[in-house]
Design a protein around this motif. Structure first.
Motif, PDB file in Angstrom:
ATOM      1  N   LEU A   1      -9.882  -0.040   0.869  1.00  0.00           N
ATOM      2  CA  LEU A   1      -8.257  -0.479   0.918  1.00  0.00           C
ATOM      3  C   LEU A   1      -7.507  -1.095   1.994  1.00  0.00           C
ATOM      4  CD1 LEU A   1      -7.150  -1.960  -1.790  1.00  0.00           C
ATOM      5  CD2 LEU A   1      -6.167   0.234  -2.409  1.00  0.00           C
TER       6      LEU A   1
ATOM      7  N   GLY B   1      -9.036  -3.284   4.315  1.00  0.00           N
ATOM      8  CA  GLY B   1      -8.193  -5.135   4.449  1.00  0.00           C
ATOM      9  C   GLY B   1      -6.686  -5.060   3.793  1.00  0.00           C
ATOM     10  N   SER B   2      -6.856  -4.111   3.625  1.00  0.00           N
ATOM     11  CA  SER B   2      -5.008  -4.695   3.519  1.00  0.00           C
ATOM     12  C   SER B   2      -4.584  -5.041   4.585  1.00  0.00           C
ATOM     13  CB  SER B   2      -4.484  -3.236   3.093  1.00  0.00           C
ATOM     14  OG  SER B   2      -4.465  -1.961   3.650  1.00  0.00           O
ATOM     15  N   ASP B   3      -4.979  -4.184   6.327  1.00  0.00           N
ATOM     16  CA  ASP B   3      -4.581  -4.697   7.301  1.00  0.00           C
ATOM     17  C   ASP B   3      -4.178  -5.948   7.709  1.00  0.00           C
ATOM     18  OD1 ASP B   3      -3.290  -3.649   9.472  1.00  0.00           O
ATOM     19  OD2 ASP B   3      -4.853  -3.279  10.851  1.00  0.00           O
TER      20      ASP B   3
ATOM     21  N   PHE C   1      -2.934  -7.938   6.031  1.00  0.00           N
ATOM     22  CA  PHE C   1      -2.285  -8.687   5.254  1.00  0.00           C
ATOM     23  C   PHE C   1      -1.182  -8.576   5.086  1.00  0.00           C
ATOM     24  CE2 PHE C   1      -5.297  -8.304   1.391  1.00  0.00           C
ATOM     25  CZ  PHE C   1      -5.576 -10.047   1.372  1.00  0.00           C
ATOM     26  N   GLU C   2      -1.076  -7.537   6.788  1.00  0.00           N
ATOM     27  CA  GLU C   2       0.177  -7.685   7.537  1.00  0.00           C
ATOM     28  C   GLU C   2       0.518  -8.413   8.600  1.00  0.00           C
ATOM     29  OE1 GLU C   2       2.153  -4.526   7.279  1.00  0.00           O
ATOM     30  OE2 GLU C   2       0.940  -4.364   5.025  1.00  0.00           O
TER      31      GLU C   2
ATOM     32  N   ARG D   1       2.401  -1.925  11.234  1.00  0.00           N
ATOM     33  CA  ARG D   1       1.010  -1.672  10.792  1.00  0.00           C
ATOM     34  C   ARG D   1       0.884  -0.675  10.710  1.00  0.00           C
ATOM     35  NH1 ARG D   1      -2.475  -5.048  14.751  1.00  0.00           N
ATOM     36  NH2 ARG D   1      -4.327  -4.372  13.404  1.00  0.00           N
TER      37      ARG D   1
ATOM     38  N   ALA E   1       2.426   1.091   7.995  1.00  0.00           N
ATOM     39  CA  ALA E   1       1.937   0.634   6.307  1.00  0.00           C
ATOM     40  C   ALA E   1       0.252   1.124   6.378  1.00  0.00           C
ATOM     41  CB  ALA E   1       1.342  -1.122   6.558  1.00  0.00           C
ATOM     42  N   SER E   2      -0.342   1.145   6.920  1.00  0.00           N
ATOM     43  CA  SER E   2      -1.866   1.879   6.839  1.00  0.00           C
ATOM     44  C   SER E   2      -1.829   3.195   6.668  1.00  0.00           C
ATOM     45  CB  SER E   2      -2.713   1.232   7.966  1.00  0.00           C
ATOM     46  OG  SER E   2      -2.691   0.155   8.538  1.00  0.00           O
TER      47      SER E   2
ATOM     48  N   LEU F   1      -0.598   3.990   2.974  1.00  0.00           N
ATOM     49  CA  LEU F   1      -1.532   3.881   2.580  1.00  0.00           C
ATOM     50  C   LEU F   1      -2.273   5.073   1.793  1.00  0.00           C
ATOM     51  CD1 LEU F   1      -2.745   2.079  -0.249  1.00  0.00           C
ATOM     52  CD2 LEU F   1      -4.333   1.247   2.198  1.00  0.00           C
TER      53      LEU F   1
ATOM     54  N   ALA G   1      -5.822   0.621  11.757  1.00  0.00           N
ATOM     55  CA  ALA G   1      -6.437   0.687   9.962  1.00  0.00           C
ATOM     56  C   ALA G   1      -7.422   1.586  10.017  1.00  0.00           C
ATOM     57  CB  ALA G   1      -6.465  -1.005   9.277  1.00  0.00           C
TER      58      ALA G   1
END
Lengths: 534, 504
Positions: A22, A25-27, A29-30, A42, A45-46, A49, A135
């Motif tokens: 996750l 992967g979510s990186d 979308f940043e 970024r 966010a990482s 999370l 990430a």
């Protein structure tokens, strides 16, 4: 056979894998851009999370273990109790999954330690800025944590090896993460070379053990369980030089991982060169995983070779080998720490010395009574938990200081008490706990280890170990002196990131509480003995 | 019955040490600018602890004797560790001494302007530890408090000290920690050697199950471990350096109470729990203490720094305590505990005069540079002389009864040692009189001394309390001797039993 009901038993590992993917992967979308602001976004966010995810997995693992609250059998069934029931059905105390992965108390406690350590590390990294793809940095920490959990639960040689590699390879990358810097590259390369070497030695020892088991079977029978630790123990009652050799190689291989003398050469350089939060993680979780692996391997697969560490009786077996290593580690680690001028390197040597104390907990296995042996296990695990908390705190404080000051020499600590009193006090608590000063947990951990070592008859090591603690006090006090007594280079306040301060506060709180009320976790820890032998 | 009856439902002893832990937390949250408030809080709670320890003293019933105010809670039951508090005659005397020195020490700390908050937190933490040691009867708990009392000293000396403070602080801490490592060896030996698997000192002392050989091996580590803190030769060198480097209140606490902690540990842990080990080793230690007493006094004679004089006089006086402990008879032990009390009060008085009243104003402690201060601060002169008289063992002062008992006790057992040690008495007189003359009576050497700031009310109060106690105990010693002699008698009895057992 792997059944669907086994899934909850490896839930934390599955969740760790999911979280790592996750984060990666979510990186995507940043917002990707080459500006600092965008990169910081970024990173945040990482990191957030990772921290939140690890915190939740820790809570799930805690609920699952049932150490805090165990659902009674007679509880009324409703939606929530059903979930809880299913979760706790994966709790401690069943046979290993397809004979390779035990979910006993040892695994549960180790899992909590590793995930907890990873959580605190992720807090340390909240404001730490990885340069390239953030990430990866966080995902690698999670992958490594998962590897540690596998290492702790594995009861079979192949899974053990996989766990070791799963743990180590991400850490090699993390250690050399800032590959622009010479020290960091050196750290990564050195860690990789030594790690690969030690894996090879470990693997060689394992292959000998497997070969021994296979030849003991005489080629008969079903051979697909010959790598199981308990099977090796069962087949190796009569012992032999080959089995001893395999044991020595395994101790050497694992000795590299936990950095005991004479296998410690890599650790000061790696600890110094790696990014400080990663150092915190390597020096705690990775080391603890190594010790738990060593504990399970030696006690489950080689109980017949335990021997004793009593001086005038029959020295022999792995307990006396470990006693000897402990002695070397304590003396070399503490003496080599004395002339250090770099705080990170100093803590690296101090953590080598700490490994010497932890080894003493394994030595207790030489005791004839089962009760004394389980005391030894409890002391070992208590020490590991406390050590993890302490060193994460210590390296965390260093991370804050080096971020603000730009270096991690002891002279960079000068006058910290005037620039940031809370940080200095928390750091001082960690240092004093490492030195073993009551009422902090480090004192009781040391005292307990000394007690169990003494009661197995290894009082001679205890006496030497006590004197090395005095030596260690000298360099620990040197750090206190820099922080509290020496005048600062500049009076301007030093700002510590919130993430680091909270991680530091959590670990210091833990140290104080566990130091005054060790029974809070001793009760849980002492359950380990009953199952570790399966 | 005691003089007053205290309700038994209240945990008096826990309250005593908590009364000093509470203000550390309180002061930690007071905003940094409020120095006066910190001082008030710190001194107020120190006074509370003094009141509590006096209450315990009055509430103790000598008629019943033994350990009273016992509190027992399981702490780590699987290891035999419990939270066990209690006082007997020995601890009572120490408790009151501690209360007095802490309160007066707090009064003498009002002039600390630099990093006031940290100072008070560390000072009170240290005193918490000292209280804890004197009331705990579980060896593990004892040790926890013991280390708590030692460690803050490092920072207190290192930050607020004078003359070679970093060196003094490090030396002191390393010596004391080495001592505590030795003590741990002894503790573990008792724990496993007795086979009882408990740290409860009452249980361990009631039935000494440790074999004679083990006692002989492990008595020296335990005894010497604590003797380091009591300043026993040849482990005394930290003490003058440390005392000189420390700020006034810390010197007072250190010489006044902490060194007693060492002697108390020797008595309570080593001699009480290993009587046959004690029987074999004490004669050797008795010989070593001669060096303490005589050599310490001689070195004090040669010093020029007033604080060094007091530092070495402490070595000499604590040597008397250790000598009496090494004698081990009822009367000697009683003298030892009384000397601990008398010396504690007296040294606190000395340090408050020299360290606070004189040094803080003149900024020198060198005898040749001082002089004539008697005209400038007559109060300080009177106080110093009172302390000096007690130190010399003048009748009418607490020191007299202590030394009197010690010499009687030692004479009974080791007449030769008593004779040699008695040499220290005239030397003590000489160096005290020399210091008194050089500091207070010679002509004023530095004209600036005529315009020194006046003494403050804290200084008047603190010193008066200390001097009053010296005289009160000197005039009516049985206020203490009665309980003390009851406290030491089981230990003396045990040592005597060993002698009877050894003799065919």
């Amino acid at each position: 056979m792997f059944q669907i009901t086994d899934v909850p038993r490896i839930l934390p590992e599955i969740l760790l894998l999911v979280l790592a993917l996750l984060v990666l992967g979510s990186d995507i979308f940043e917002r990707w851009a080459n500006t600092d602001a965008a990169r910081l976004e970024r990173v945040r966010a990482s990191a957030q999370l990772t921290a939140i995810g690890l915190g939740m997995i820790f809570l799930i693992a805690l609920v699952q273990s049932g150490y805090v609250y165990k659902l009674p059998e007679t509880a009324p069934t409703n939606f929530f109790t059903n979930i809880l029931h299913n979760l706790q059905s994966g709790g401690p105390g069943q046979r290993p999954i397809i004979g390779v992965f035990a979910t006993d108390d040892l695994t549960m406690i180790s899992r909590l330690t590793f995930i907890g350590a990873a959580f605190l590390t992720s807090l340390l990294c909240l404001d730490y800025h990885p340069t390239s793809n953030p990430a990866e940095f966080y995902a690698l920490i999670i992958f490594s944590t998962m590897g540690m959990c596998l290492m702790a639960g594995a009861t079979e040689l192949v899974l053990i090896f996989l766990g070791v590699e799963m743990t180590s390879i991400p850490l090699y990358i993390l250690a050399g993460y800032f590959h622009g810097e010479a020290r960091a590259s050196e750290a990564g390369m050195k860690y990789f070379l030594f790690g690969a070497m030690s894996s090879g030695i470990l693997l060689y020892g394992m292959s000998l053990a497997y070969g021994f088991a296979a030849s003991a079977m005489g080629g008969n029978g079903v051979a697909n369980d010959l790598t199981q630790l308990s099977k090796i123990a069962e087949l190796s009652r009569q012992g032999g030089p080959l089995l001893t050799l395999s044991m020595v190689l395994i101790i050497a291989g694992a000795g590299y991982k936990v950095a005991v003398v004479p296998f410690h050469g890599w650790s000061p350089d790696v600890y110094q060169g790696a990014p400080t939060p990663v150092t915190a993680f390597i020096s705690t979780a990775s080391k603890a995983a190594g010790f738990i692996l060593l504990f399970r391997l030696l006690t489950v697969a080689y109980p017949s070779l335990a021997g004793s560490a009593i001086l005038n009786a029959n020295l022999g077996g792995w307990t006396s080998l470990l006693a000897f290593l402990a002695l070397l580690t304590l003396i070399v680690g503490n003496l080599a720490a004395l002339p250090q001028t770099n705080a990170k390197r100093l803590l690296a040597y101090s953590s080598i010395a700490q490994a010497g104390f932890i080894l003493l907990g394994l030595v207790a296995w030489a005791a004839p009574q089962a009760f004394d042996r389980s005391q030894g296990t409890a002391a070992l695990l208590y020490y590991l938990v406390v050590y993890t908390l302490t060193n994460i705190g210590g390296f965390g404080a260093l991370a804050a200081i080096s971020m603000a000051v730009g270096g991690d020499d002891i002279s960079d600590l000068n006058g910290l008490a005037r620039r940031n009193l809370p940080l200095a006090v928390l750091f001082a608590f960690c240092i004093l706990s490492l030195a073993g000063v009551p009422p902090l947990a480090g004192f009781f951990a040391k005292f307990y280890i000394f007690m169990v070592a003494w009661q197995t008859g290894a009082w001679w090591i205890v006496i030497i170990a006590l004197f090395t603690t005095i030596v260690s006090l000298y360099y620990y006090l040197g750090m206190l002196k820099a922080m509290f007594i020496t005048a600062p280079a500049s009076e301007e306040p030093l700002v510590a990131p919130v993430g680091i301060m909270s991680a530091l506060s959590i670990s210091v709180l833990g140290l104080v509480i566990l130091g005054i009320f060790p029974n809070l976790i001793l009760g849980i820890i002492s359950r380990v003995q009953a199952v570790a032998g399966i | 019955m005691g003089l007053i009856t205290l309700p038994t439902s209240i945990p008096w002893l826990s309250l005593t040490w908590l009364s000093l832990l509470a203000p550390t937390l309180l002061i930690a949250v007071i905003p940094g600018g409020q120095r006066q408030l910190m001082r008030l809080v710190g001194t107020g709670f120190a006074f509370l602890s003094l009141v509590l320890s006096v209450l315990v003293f009055l509430g103790y019933s000598p008629a019943i004797g033994g350990f009273q105010f016992v509190e027992r809670l399981d702490w780590i039951p699987q290891l035999g560790v419990s939270y066990l508090l209690g006082v007997d005659g020995i601890s009572l005397a120490m408790l009151v001494l501690n209360g007095v020195v802490i309160f007066t020490g707090a009064l003498m700390s009002w002039n600390i302007e630099n990093r006031t908050k940290e100072y008070w937190v560390l000072l009170l933490l240290l005193t918490t530890g000292v209280y804890g040691v004197f009331v705990s009867l579980d060896m593990f708990l004892f040790f926890v408090f013991y280390e708590l009392a030692v460690l803050p000293m490092y920072l207190l000396i290192g930050i607020w000290g004078s003359t070679r403070k970093e060196y003094g602080a490090m030396k002191l801490t390393m010596f004391l920690m080495a001592g505590s490592a030795l003590a741990i060896i002894g503790m573990l030996a008792i724990y496993f050697g007795s086979g009882l698997r408990t740290f409860d000192m009452i249980v361990l002392a009631r039935n000494v199950t440790m074999s004679g050989d083990l006692q002989r091996i492990f008595f020296p580590p335990l005894f010497l471990g604590f003797a380091v803190l009591a300043g026993m030769f040849p482990f005394h060198t930290w003490s003058p350096t440390g005392h000189v480097a420390a700020p006034t209140a810390v010197s007072m606490l250190h010489a006044g109470v902490l060194m007693k902690l060492g002697a108390y540990g020797c008595l309570r842990a080593a001699m009480w729990l290993m009587p046959s080990g004690a029987h074999d080793w004490l004669p050797i230690f008795a010989v070593m203490t001669i060096l303490n007493v005589v050599y310490g006094a001689t070195i004090a004679m040669a010093q020029r720094d007033a604080k060094y004089i007091i530092g070495y006089s402490s070595v000499s006086h604590m040597g008397l305590v250790m000598m009496a402990l090494a004698t081990g008879t009822q009367i000697a032990l009683m003298g030892a505990v009384l000397q601990m009390f008398a010396h504690g009060v007296m040294t606190a008085l000395f340090f408050s005069v020299v360290g606070r009243m004189v040094y803080e104003r003149t900024h020198t402690r060198q005898l040749p540079e001082l002089g004539g201060l008697g005209k400038v601060m007559p109060f300080a002169a009177v106080m110093f002389i009172l302390g000096g008289l007690s130190s010399m063992g003048m009748p009418g002062f607490a020191g007299f009864w202590a030394e009197f008992n010690i010499f009687i006790g030692v004479w009974e057992k080791y007449p030769l040692i008593a004779v040699i040690a008695a040499v220290s008495i005239p030397i003590t007189g000489a160096y005290i009189l020399r210091a008194v003359y050089a500091v207070f009576f010679d002509e004023v050497k530095n004209p600036e001394f005529l315009h020194l700031p006046k003494l403050t009310w804290q200084e008047y109060t603190g010193a008066s309390i200390l001097a009053a106690i010296l005289i009160a105990v000197g005039l009516y010693p049985s206020v203490l001797t009665e309980v003390i002699s009851q406290g030491v008698s089981p230990i003396a009895q045990q040592l005597n039993d060993v002698i009877v057992a050894v003799r065919p």
